[in-house]
Motif scaffolding. Structure first.
Motif, mmCIF file in Angstrom:
data_model
loop_
_atom_site.group_PDB
_atom_site.id
_atom_site.type_symbol
_atom_site.label_atom_id
_atom_site.label_comp_id
_atom_site.label_asym_id
_atom_site.label_seq_id
_atom_site.Cartn_x
_atom_site.Cartn_y
_atom_site.Cartn_z
ATOM 1 N N LEU A 222 54.776 46.399 48.731
ATOM 2 C CA LEU A 222 53.418 46.879 49.014
ATOM 3 C C LEU A 222 52.828 47.710 47.875
ATOM 4 C CD1 LEU A 222 53.840 47.814 52.793
ATOM 5 C CD2 LEU A 222 52.906 45.705 51.808
ATOM 6 N N GLN A 223 52.870 47.124 46.695
ATOM 7 C CA GLN A 223 52.303 47.820 45.544
ATOM 8 C C GLN A 223 51.615 46.838 44.611
ATOM 9 O OE1 GLN A 223 55.498 49.851 43.595
ATOM 10 N NE2 GLN A 223 56.754 48.027 43.416
ATOM 11 N N ALA A 224 50.786 47.386 43.753
ATOM 12 C CA ALA A 224 50.062 46.586 42.765
ATOM 13 C C ALA A 224 49.659 47.509 41.629
ATOM 14 C CB ALA A 224 48.822 45.941 43.394
ATOM 15 N N GLU A 225 49.036 46.908 40.631
ATOM 16 C CA GLU A 225 48.517 47.668 39.505
ATOM 17 C C GLU A 225 47.013 47.454 39.440
ATOM 18 O OE1 GLU A 225 49.118 47.932 34.653
ATOM 19 O OE2 GLU A 225 50.712 47.062 35.883
ATOM 20 N N ILE A 226 46.297 48.467 39.007
ATOM 21 C CA ILE A 226 44.873 48.365 38.718
ATOM 22 C C ILE A 226 44.723 48.551 37.221
ATOM 23 C CG2 ILE A 226 42.637 49.534 38.916
ATOM 24 C CD1 ILE A 226 43.308 50.125 41.836
ATOM 25 N N GLY A 227 43.989 47.636 36.595
ATOM 26 C CA GLY A 227 43.826 47.778 35.160
ATOM 27 C C GLY A 227 43.201 46.573 34.521
ATOM 28 N N HIS A 228 43.579 46.368 33.243
ATOM 29 C CA HIS A 228 42.925 45.363 32.409
ATOM 30 C C HIS A 228 41.410 45.543 32.534
ATOM 31 C CE1 HIS A 228 46.376 43.082 31.029
ATOM 32 N NE2 HIS A 228 46.869 43.143 32.242
ATOM 33 N N THR A 229 41.009 46.808 32.568
ATOM 34 C CA THR A 229 39.596 47.157 32.711
ATOM 35 C C THR A 229 38.983 47.331 31.333
ATOM 36 O OG1 THR A 229 40.054 48.338 34.772
ATOM 37 C CG2 THR A 229 37.999 48.890 33.644
ATOM 38 N N PHE A 230 37.829 46.742 31.136
ATOM 39 C CA PHE A 230 37.029 47.134 29.990
ATOM 40 C C PHE A 230 35.599 47.300 30.469
ATOM 41 C CE2 PHE A 230 35.415 42.808 28.902
ATOM 42 C CZ PHE A 230 34.155 43.126 28.449
ATOM 43 N N ILE A 231 34.971 48.319 29.920
ATOM 44 C CA ILE A 231 33.589 48.641 30.254
ATOM 45 C C ILE A 231 32.819 48.724 28.941
ATOM 46 C CG2 ILE A 231 32.059 50.407 31.235
ATOM 47 C CD1 ILE A 231 34.433 51.082 33.161
ATOM 48 N N GLY A 232 31.682 48.053 28.889
ATOM 49 C CA GLY A 232 30.856 48.060 27.685
ATOM 50 C C GLY A 232 30.527 49.473 27.233
ATOM 51 N N VAL A 233 30.414 49.640 25.933
ATOM 52 C CA VAL A 233 30.204 50.966 25.339
ATOM 53 C C VAL A 233 29.024 51.697 25.978
ATOM 54 C CG1 VAL A 233 29.629 52.188 23.202
ATOM 55 C CG2 VAL A 233 31.314 50.332 23.177
ATOM 56 N N GLU A 234 27.907 51.008 26.207
ATOM 57 C CA GLU A 234 26.737 51.689 26.771
ATOM 58 C C GLU A 234 26.965 52.176 28.190
ATOM 59 O OE1 GLU A 234 23.219 49.238 28.161
ATOM 60 O OE2 GLU A 234 24.281 47.750 26.968
ATOM 61 N N TRP A 235 28.002 51.672 28.866
ATOM 62 C CA TRP A 235 28.293 52.058 30.257
ATOM 63 C C TRP A 235 29.458 53.031 30.366
ATOM 64 C CZ3 TRP A 235 24.556 50.648 33.391
ATOM 65 C CH2 TRP A 235 23.779 49.557 33.046
ATOM 66 N N GLN A 236 30.120 53.316 29.247
ATOM 67 C CA GLN A 236 31.238 54.248 29.296
ATOM 68 C C GLN A 236 30.718 55.662 29.528
ATOM 69 O OE1 GLN A 236 33.727 53.607 25.841
ATOM 70 N NE2 GLN A 236 34.115 51.490 26.413
ATOM 71 N N ARG A 237 31.526 56.435 30.219
ATOM 72 C CA ARG A 237 31.183 57.810 30.601
ATOM 73 C C ARG A 237 29.940 57.859 31.487
ATOM 74 N NH1 ARG A 237 34.562 61.381 28.286
ATOM 75 N NH2 ARG A 237 35.635 60.720 26.415
ATOM 76 N N SER A 238 29.789 56.814 32.288
ATOM 77 C CA SER A 238 28.708 56.761 33.273
ATOM 78 C C SER A 238 29.353 56.659 34.648
ATOM 79 C CB SER A 238 27.798 55.550 33.012
ATOM 80 O OG SER A 238 28.467 54.345 33.376
ATOM 81 N N HIS A 239 28.588 56.264 35.623
ATOM 82 C CA HIS A 239 29.065 56.105 36.993
ATOM 83 C C HIS A 239 29.973 54.890 37.183
ATOM 84 C CE1 HIS A 239 25.533 53.555 36.509
ATOM 85 N NE2 HIS A 239 26.050 52.786 37.452
ATOM 86 N N VAL A 240 29.966 53.968 36.234
ATOM 87 C CA VAL A 240 30.602 52.661 36.429
ATOM 88 C C VAL A 240 32.096 52.751 36.720
ATOM 89 C CG1 VAL A 240 31.147 50.455 35.315
ATOM 90 C CG2 VAL A 240 28.833 51.409 35.153
ATOM 91 N N ASN A 241 32.870 53.425 35.880
ATOM 92 C CA ASN A 241 34.323 53.448 36.064
ATOM 93 C C ASN A 241 34.724 54.155 37.361
ATOM 94 O OD1 ASN A 241 37.028 52.786 35.110
ATOM 95 N ND2 ASN A 241 37.264 54.989 34.846
#
Length: 191
Positions: free
Chosen positions: A91-110
């Motif tokens: 009953l486990q998994a991983e969350i990842g392989h995330t990429f967020i475009g530069v203009e959206w980093q440090r915003s609400h998206v992540n």
């Protein structure tokens, strides 16, 4: 256990990644700074992205669910993320392989994306542990994971071979079902 589903808050929507997202994903993923700590720069061309989508992103629907991250205010693709390495026995998994475009980093998206993935993992899939991994030197990612409330478990030495033949040390974090209610409450305040 994993079924294609749409997850959403009032600011973002996670849609199962499809061919229809690839053109926008390639544009969002053009900036080299996104790929500094990632072994494969799969947004470098339409051909590479299509190959990644067909060979890697869809490799096993029983073990992973890959999402396009959509900003609902602009209906723009802002990146992608996934739940993967599903282990139904433990009953486990991983969350990842995330990429967020530069203009959206440090915003609400992540924050919104991780909230949706964690809520889905604990409340709908019934998982008891979620793991996060990142390059030991990727301090931006490590800070974002720690900010979620994930527990730092340590550095796993030389656990992943990189395309150039070197090995990376990986920082590992986890969130368990016992930790989730407190983390959920804090994330909901931030949303």
């Amino acid at each position: 256990m994993l079924e294609a589903t749409i997850l959403e808050t009032n600011k973002i929507r996670l849609e199962p990644l499809s061919y229809s997202h690839l053109e926008a994903l390639e544009k969002v993923g053009k900036d080299d700074v996104i790929w500094r700590w990632v072994p494969s720069k799969y947004c470098q061309s339409p051909e590479v992205l299509r190959n990644w989508f067909e060979q890697t992103a869809q490799f096993n629907a029983k073990e992973q669910l890959v999402f396009a991250i959509i900003d609902t205010a602009t209906n723009s693709v802002t990146g992608n993320t996934r739940i993967f390495r599903l282990d139904e026995t433990n009953l486990q998994a991983e969350i990842g392989h995330t990429f967020i475009g530069v203009e959206w980093q440090r915003s609400h998206v992540n924050t919104h994306a991780k909230y949706l993935l964690l809520r889905h993992a604990f409340e709908h899939l019934g998982l008891v542990r979620i793991e996060f991994q990142t390059h030991e030197q990727n301090h931006k990612s490590r800070s974002a994971i720690a900010r979620l409330g994930a527990h730092f478990e340590g550095i796993h030495l030389k656990n992943r071979k990189l395309p150039d033949g070197s090995f990376r040390n990986t920082a590992r974090f986890s969130i368990t079902d016992e930790m989730w209610p407190e983390i959920k409450s804090r994330l909901e305040e931030w949303l």
